[in-house]
Each structure stands twice: as structure tokens, then as C-alpha cells.
Design a protein around this motif. Structure first.
Motif, short mmCIF file in Angstrom:
data_model
loop_
_atom_site.label_atom_id
_atom_site.label_comp_id
_atom_site.label_asym_id
_atom_site.label_seq_id
_atom_site.Cartn_x
_atom_site.Cartn_y
_atom_site.Cartn_z
N SER A 193 0.82 -1.22 0.00
CA SER A 193 0.00 0.00 0.00
C SER A 193 0.86 1.27 0.00
N PHE A 194 2.16 1.12 0.27
CA PHE A 194 3.06 2.27 0.27
C PHE A 194 3.87 2.36 -1.04
N THR A 195 3.52 1.51 -2.01
CA THR A 195 4.22 1.51 -3.29
C THR A 195 3.57 2.49 -4.25
N VAL A 196 4.38 3.37 -4.84
CA VAL A 196 3.89 4.31 -5.85
C VAL A 196 3.98 3.69 -7.23
N SER A 197 5.09 3.05 -7.52
CA SER A 197 5.26 2.37 -8.81
C SER A 197 6.27 1.24 -8.67
N ASP A 198 6.05 0.17 -9.44
CA ASP A 198 6.97 -0.97 -9.44
C ASP A 198 7.01 -1.62 -10.84
N ARG A 199 7.03 -0.78 -11.84
CA ARG A 199 7.09 -1.22 -13.24
C ARG A 199 8.24 -0.53 -13.94
N PRO A 200 8.79 -1.16 -15.00
CA PRO A 200 8.42 -2.46 -15.59
C PRO A 200 8.95 -3.63 -14.76
N VAL A 201 8.37 -4.80 -15.01
CA VAL A 201 8.80 -6.03 -14.36
C VAL A 201 9.51 -6.90 -15.40
N PHE A 202 10.65 -7.45 -15.02
CA PHE A 202 11.42 -8.29 -15.93
C PHE A 202 11.55 -9.70 -15.36
N LEU A 203 11.14 -10.69 -16.13
CA LEU A 203 11.40 -12.09 -15.79
C LEU A 203 12.55 -12.56 -16.67
N CYS A 204 13.58 -13.10 -16.03
CA CYS A 204 14.78 -13.52 -16.75
C CYS A 204 15.15 -14.95 -16.34
N ILE A 205 15.88 -15.62 -17.20
CA ILE A 205 16.31 -16.99 -16.91
C ILE A 205 17.83 -17.06 -17.01
N GLY A 206 18.47 -17.46 -15.94
CA GLY A 206 19.92 -17.54 -15.91
C GLY A 206 20.44 -18.62 -16.84
N LYS A 207 21.35 -18.24 -17.73
CA LYS A 207 21.94 -19.17 -18.69
C LYS A 207 23.38 -18.78 -18.97
N ASP A 208 24.13 -19.74 -19.50
CA ASP A 208 25.50 -19.47 -19.93
C ASP A 208 25.48 -18.46 -21.07
N LEU A 209 26.47 -17.56 -21.07
CA LEU A 209 26.52 -16.50 -22.08
C LEU A 209 26.55 -17.06 -23.49
N ARG A 210 27.33 -18.10 -23.73
CA ARG A 210 27.41 -18.68 -25.08
C ARG A 210 26.04 -19.16 -25.56
N GLU A 211 25.29 -19.81 -24.69
CA GLU A 211 23.95 -20.29 -25.05
C GLU A 211 23.03 -19.14 -25.40
N ILE A 212 23.09 -18.06 -24.63
CA ILE A 212 22.25 -16.90 -24.88
C ILE A 212 22.59 -16.29 -26.24
N LEU A 213 23.87 -16.08 -26.50
CA LEU A 213 24.30 -15.47 -27.75
C LEU A 213 23.92 -16.33 -28.96
#
Length: 217
Positions: A193-213
Motif C-alpha cells: 500500500s506504500f508503493t507508488v510504482s513498481d514497473r516495468p517487471v522483468f522475468l529472466c532466466i539464468g543461462k550461460d553466455l554462449r547459449e544466450i548469444l
């Protein structure tokens, strides 16, 4: 140990996909080598955002005691290889005082679970007018919910004086369903109730850099 933290969301330019195959391989390797050279000196985690947020492909989470050093690392990362084809879409800066006294110890208690939720947070003036005891009681109630899950961590990074938001919230879990359930419960807490804003929201999945690239290129 006080650490500065920079969360950088990147989008790969479509121009990269038009390059020759061998050139792509070379540029990706150059970028990976540059990242690897920094990894022993800073806290670093890589997350895939592609398909989860339309304007971002990759999150780099980096922490260090020196903001100047961290800024230089971030600049160098984007000046070599595939980094030159990356555009910063979002960037959040915060500070956290960890109980741990070394990066090795912090590496064991942050960024250890694959499902990672992040959002900026701004609190109302009423929140800051509360006594420390009132705030502490509400924070402890929140902590009870998180502690009911075996493999879940939450961290707050304060941003006063260094970025637009009041703070950055990160929540990570080994199980995506636990993360969803806990987040739904937290929304019902009095602190919300004390929050003014909490956007944007990001969902991320941890992965090895090579796999992501490889996935985005």
C-alpha cells in the motif's frame, strides 16, 4: 561489504544477423573473451530475456566495490565483438551492503537460482514518514513469506542519488511456480500500500553466455 550493482538489459541489432557466419562466430567469441577477462574481478551473472520481453534479449548483472571501475567494465563490454551490435534498452543502478566480506562469499548467496525477477520500486512519502520500528515489522512479515520457500532469495538495492528509482528489487528462485506464488502473496502485504510504482517487471532466466548469444544470433 558495500557493492554497486548495474543491471543492463540489451537488445541485439538486426544488423548482426546479416553478417557472414564466420564473422558472427568471431564477434561472439571476442565478446565472450572480454566478459571472461572481467569475471574474476567482478560479480557477474548473465540472463536470457529473449521471448520474455519484446525489447530485450539479454541481462548482464554486474557488481563491484568501485562504481568507476564498474562503469569502465560496462563500457568495454559494449565496445568489442557482438557488444558493438548491442543496444542498451534499460539500465538500473543501485547499492547494497552485504553481510559477506568478499566477492567469493557473495557469489554463493546471490544469483544462484535460474528464475530471476527484477523491477524498479518507488515508495510513497508516507512510507518514509513511518518509524523504523513500523517499517521493520512490515519487512519482517514479508520475510516470513519468502522464508517459507526453501530455494528463494530477495535483494534490495538502494538507488537514491544515483538513479531515478528509489530502489531495485530482485527475487530469484529454483522453481518458477514458487516464484509466481510468492510474488502473488507479497502483493497482498501491507507494504504494497506504500508503493507508488513498481514497473516495468522483468522475468529472466539464468543461462550461460554462449547459449544466450547462440539463441539470439
Amino acid at each position: 561489504m558495500r557493492l554497486f550493482s548495474i543491471f543492463t538489459f540489451l537488445k541485439l541489432s538486426s544488423k548482426f544477423k546479416n553478417l557472414e557466419h564466420n564473422e558472427k562466430i568471431s564477434l561472439k567469441q571476442e565478446f565472450e573473451d572480454n566478459i571472461a577477462n572481467c569475471q574474476e574481478k567482478i560479480f557477474l551473472r548473465t540472463y536470457s530475456v529473449s521471448g520474455l520481453k519484446e525489447d530485450s534479449d539479454l541481462l548482464l548483472w554486474r557488481m563491484h566495490e568501485s562504481l568507476d571501475y564498474l562503469q569502465n567494465v560496462c563500457a568495454r563490454n559494449l565496445s568489442v565483438g557482438i557488444g558493438k551490435y548491442m543496444e542498451i534498452k534499460y539500465s538500473y543502478i543501485g547499492i547494497k551492503d552485504f553481510k559477506e566480506n568478499s566477492l567469493d562469499e557473495i557469489n554463493k548467496r546471490a544469483g544462484i537460482y535460474p528464475y530471476f525477477l527484477l523491477h524498479p520500486l518507488n515508495k510513497s512519502n508516507e512510507w518514509y514518514e513511518l518509524s523504523e520500528e513500523e517499517k521493520e515489522n512490515m519487512i519482517n512479515e514479508r520475510k516470513k513469506i519468502l522464508d517459507s520457500y526453501q530455494k528463494m532469495l530477495e535483494n534490495f538495492f538502494v538507488s537514491f542519488g544515483i538513479d531515478d528509482q528509489d530502489m531495485i528489487v530482485t527475487r530469484e528462485a529454483a522453481n518458477i511456480n514458487d516464484l509466481i506464488e510468492a510474488t502473488a502473496k507479497l502483493k497482498k502485504m501491507k507494504t504494497k500500500s506504500f508503493t507508488v510504482s513498481d514497473r516495468p517487471v522483468f522475468l529472466c532466466i539464468g543461462k550461460d553466455l554462449r547459449e544466450i548469444l547462440d539463441n539470439i544470433s
